[in-house]
Scaffold this motif. Sequence first.
Motif, PDB file in Angstrom:
ATOM      1  N   ILE A   1       0.848  -1.272  -0.062  1.00 41.60           N
ATOM      2  CA  ILE A   1       0.101   0.038   0.033  1.00 41.60           C
ATOM      3  C   ILE A   1       0.979   1.105  -0.034  1.00 41.60           C
ATOM      4  N   THR A   2       1.835   1.593   0.985  1.00 45.30           N
ATOM      5  CA  THR A   2       2.598   2.557   0.962  1.00 45.30           C
ATOM      6  C   THR A   2       3.674   2.572  -0.132  1.00 45.30           C
ATOM      7  N   GLN A   3       4.043   1.462  -0.488  1.00 44.88           N
ATOM      8  CA  GLN A   3       4.868   1.457  -1.994  1.00 44.88           C
ATOM      9  C   GLN A   3       4.146   2.244  -2.856  1.00 44.88           C
ATOM     10  N   SER A   4       3.038   1.863  -3.235  1.00 46.72           N
ATOM     11  CA  SER A   4       2.246   2.273  -4.025  1.00 46.72           C
ATOM     12  C   SER A   4       1.801   3.871  -3.983  1.00 46.72           C
ATOM     13  N   VAL A   5       1.617   4.039  -2.895  1.00 44.73           N
ATOM     14  CA  VAL A   5       1.498   5.692  -2.442  1.00 44.73           C
ATOM     15  C   VAL A   5       2.524   6.464  -2.902  1.00 44.73           C
ATOM     16  N   LEU A   6       3.611   5.809  -2.426  1.00 41.04           N
ATOM     17  CA  LEU A   6       5.058   6.744  -2.697  1.00 41.04           C
ATOM     18  C   LEU A   6       5.407   6.815  -4.025  1.00 41.04           C
ATOM     19  N   ALA A   7       4.984   5.694  -4.775  1.00 43.03           N
ATOM     20  CA  ALA A   7       5.451   5.774  -6.151  1.00 43.03           C
ATOM     21  C   ALA A   7       4.726   6.676  -6.960  1.00 43.03           C
ATOM     22  N   THR A   8       3.397   6.811  -6.557  1.00 40.98           N
ATOM     23  CA  THR A   8       2.470   7.893  -7.115  1.00 40.98           C
ATOM     24  C   THR A   8       2.885   9.340  -6.570  1.00 40.98           C
ATOM     25  N   PHE A   9       3.432   9.555  -5.255  1.00 38.63           N
ATOM     26  CA  PHE A   9       3.582  10.733  -4.727  1.00 38.63           C
ATOM     27  C   PHE A   9       5.020  11.309  -5.544  1.00 38.63           C
ATOM     28  N   ILE A  10       5.887  10.416  -5.765  1.00 39.87           N
ATOM     29  CA  ILE A  10       7.244  10.696  -6.428  1.00 39.87           C
ATOM     30  C   ILE A  10       6.816  11.069  -7.959  1.00 39.87           C
ATOM     31  N   ARG A  11       6.104  10.019  -8.553  1.00 43.83           N
ATOM     32  CA  ARG A  11       5.763  10.180 -10.043  1.00 43.83           C
ATOM     33  C   ARG A  11       5.079  11.452 -10.577  1.00 43.83           C
ATOM     34  N   ASP A  12       4.104  12.007  -9.494  1.00 45.32           N
ATOM     35  CA  ASP A  12       3.177  13.123  -9.883  1.00 45.32           C
ATOM     36  C   ASP A  12       3.902  14.373  -9.150  1.00 45.32           C
ATOM     37  N   GLY A  13       5.390  14.190  -8.829  1.00 45.73           N
ATOM     38  CA  GLY A  13       6.130  15.632  -8.688  1.00 45.73           C
ATOM     39  C   GLY A  13       5.681  16.070  -7.212  1.00 45.73           C
ATOM     40  N   HIS A  14       4.986  15.254  -6.415  1.00 53.70           N
ATOM     41  CA  HIS A  14       4.674  15.787  -5.225  1.00 53.70           C
ATOM     42  C   HIS A  14       6.224  15.887  -4.143  1.00 53.70           C
ATOM     43  N   LEU A  15       6.827  14.736  -4.221  1.00 56.96           N
ATOM     44  CA  LEU A  15       7.961  14.779  -3.677  1.00 56.96           C
ATOM     45  C   LEU A  15       8.962  16.083  -4.156  1.00 56.96           C
ATOM     46  N   ALA A  16       9.353  16.329  -5.215  1.00 51.10           N
ATOM     47  CA  ALA A  16      10.016  17.060  -5.835  1.00 51.10           C
ATOM     48  C   ALA A  16       9.471  18.740  -5.264  1.00 51.10           C
ATOM     49  N   ARG A  17       8.295  18.910  -5.336  1.00 53.07           N
ATOM     50  CA  ARG A  17       7.697  20.303  -5.035  1.00 53.07           C
ATOM     51  C   ARG A  17       7.853  20.241  -3.501  1.00 53.07           C
ATOM     52  N   HIS A  18       7.643  19.383  -2.415  1.00 48.40           N
ATOM     53  CA  HIS A  18       8.060  19.289  -1.481  1.00 48.40           C
ATOM     54  C   HIS A  18       9.384  19.736  -0.949  1.00 48.40           C
ATOM     55  N   VAL A  19      10.314  18.997  -1.503  1.00 47.87           N
ATOM     56  CA  VAL A  19      11.580  19.204  -1.316  1.00 47.87           C
ATOM     57  C   VAL A  19      12.008  20.770  -1.679  1.00 47.87           C
ATOM     58  N   ARG A  20      11.406  21.167  -2.681  1.00 48.51           N
ATOM     59  CA  ARG A  20      11.736  22.602  -3.333  1.00 48.51           C
ATOM     60  C   ARG A  20      11.235  23.349  -2.207  1.00 48.51           C
ATOM     61  N   HIS A  21      10.082  23.221  -1.627  1.00 53.77           N
ATOM     62  CA  HIS A  21       9.340  24.208  -0.591  1.00 53.77           C
ATOM     63  C   HIS A  21      10.052  23.962   0.737  1.00 53.77           C
ATOM     64  N   MET A  22      10.587  22.976   1.320  1.00 50.34           N
ATOM     65  CA  MET A  22      11.265  22.963   2.191  1.00 50.34           C
ATOM     66  C   MET A  22      12.701  23.501   2.306  1.00 50.34           C
ATOM     67  N   ARG A  23      13.377  23.575   1.328  1.00 50.64           N
ATOM     68  CA  ARG A  23      14.899  23.782   1.099  1.00 50.64           C
ATOM     69  C   ARG A  23      14.808  25.327   1.722  1.00 50.64           C
ATOM     70  N   PRO A  24      14.038  26.317   1.474  1.00 50.61           N
ATOM     71  CA  PRO A  24      14.399  27.458   1.839  1.00 50.61           C
ATOM     72  C   PRO A  24      14.175  27.731   3.302  1.00 50.61           C
ATOM     73  N   ILE A  25      13.115  27.067   3.958  1.00 48.77           N
ATOM     74  CA  ILE A  25      12.712  26.869   5.392  1.00 48.77           C
ATOM     75  C   ILE A  25      14.018  26.407   6.293  1.00 48.77           C
ATOM     76  N   TYR A  26      14.411  25.307   5.642  1.00 47.42           N
ATOM     77  CA  TYR A  26      15.811  25.009   6.366  1.00 47.42           C
ATOM     78  C   TYR A  26      16.593  26.004   6.248  1.00 47.42           C
ATOM     79  N   ALA A  27      16.946  26.392   5.188  1.00 49.81           N
ATOM     80  CA  ALA A  27      18.175  27.390   4.899  1.00 49.81           C
ATOM     81  C   ALA A  27      18.064  28.241   5.909  1.00 49.81           C
ATOM     82  N   GLU A  28      16.736  28.927   6.235  1.00 48.37           N
ATOM     83  CA  GLU A  28      16.824  30.172   6.997  1.00 48.37           C
ATOM     84  C   GLU A  28      17.044  29.599   8.533  1.00 48.37           C
ATOM     85  N   ARG A  29      16.579  28.406   8.774  1.00 52.13           N
ATOM     86  CA  ARG A  29      17.057  27.972  10.267  1.00 52.13           C
ATOM     87  C   ARG A  29      18.620  27.584  10.278  1.00 52.13           C
TER      88      ARG A  29
END
Length: 486
Positions: free
Chosen positions: A362-390
Amino acid sequence: MEPVFPFPVVLPPRSLGMLTQALHQQLRAAILDGRLPADSALPATRRVAEALGVARNTVVTAYDLLIAEGYLIPHKGAKPVVASLVRRRATKPSKARVDIEESRFAPVWRGPFVQASAARALPVRSFRLGIPDHRHFPHDVWRRLMSRALRRSSREPFAYAPSEGIPALREAIARHIAFARAVACAADDVIVTSGAQQAFDLIARLLVTPGQTRVAVEEPGYPPVRAAFAAAGARLVPTPVDDEGLCVDRLPADVRVISVTPSHQSPTGVAMSLRRRTALLEFARRHHAVIVEDDYDGEFRFGGRPLDALQTLDCDALVFYIGTFSKSMFPSLRKGFVVAPEWARSGLVTVKHCADSHCDTITQSVLATFIRDGHLARHVRHMRPIYAERREALLDGLHRGLGEWLQPISSEAGLHLAARIRDHRLAAKIMPTILRCAPGAEATADYAMTRDIEPAVTFGYGVIDAGDIAAALKDMRRALGKGAGR
């Protein structure tokens, strides 16, 4: 009605059909615990049935089971009595007894490198290492994808998944790391694991001959890596780390496995220089060794272009590349992966199959879709400046207010940053103050097999805001200025 037993008997609803089993288990437990003493007669079955509001046959059957198991002794024409048995130990065993019990363990499981550390109670906003911030994760997207996967799974037949991971996830991982980390691989090269820790364990099982194989580990280094190889019976070789990463010139010629964190050394945070990377690959080629490359938080870069992964530079199929989604997403996902050389792939899949067959689909399937649809890349881009500020708040506080005591170690990636204690003679005196003012931070000595390392402290900034970082470091400055650091 008076109770028939000197303890309460709680039975489930009749509709569950578990009355006999529940009565039998509770009477058996009472006999073992001594609440029904040896040679005492049990109440008549008719009386018990009336008191508990059940059919007499329910009680008769429960008694018969206890007789068959030897807990009761039947007497013709009389009530059964409790047999004389060795009671279960109700009190805490003595230290001597614990030692006897632990002596049954295989020796390695009594060693210092495979014992689980107790979780510490920390404030929600702390300097703890290795934890990403849940507040910015796209939970709504994940829930939607999870619901979709659950609906789809209900229409699919029950079956065991491939030990190496479902094809969709392996393909998604291969595309993701090619884009994010320039790791060239195909889906067939990827083996999905239950987090990076299982990846270490599988590789150790595959490559280590107990008592013979020498494995080089970073000193200081990530303790769970040591634990995995120690548990497999490896002879660990702690190898120093400096500002360029692992000191390749300190590697003995007879090591056969070398474990490194080249992108963001754990715990010092340094990146292995290109000079050292090429030297390490040459060492492995010349001495027939293999390299285990742990790239646990390489997605978060704050400087220029990252150096190529060892796997990218490898021309001789010597590198096992390990990644995880614990830092880029969340630890409880328990998904990691190995990009394995072709010669090791089938063996690693066999070990994975023996260890736990496969990760949940189940989680393998969800993670595959999360990556394939670009959600992981968008999340990493969103978090990078937040972590950079800290990270900038941490560096600013260390430079401005704490420069007298601490010197930040150069680091351009990840979710933690380390600082050396300038005056080694003060380390024992000021470290308790530093750790008290920065809950969750850790002394690098806690990551070492020996104590012959440079005193330093590592601060995580995954779950603490910039303002909280600044306030904590101001408190630390006041505490050290009052005499703790003099």
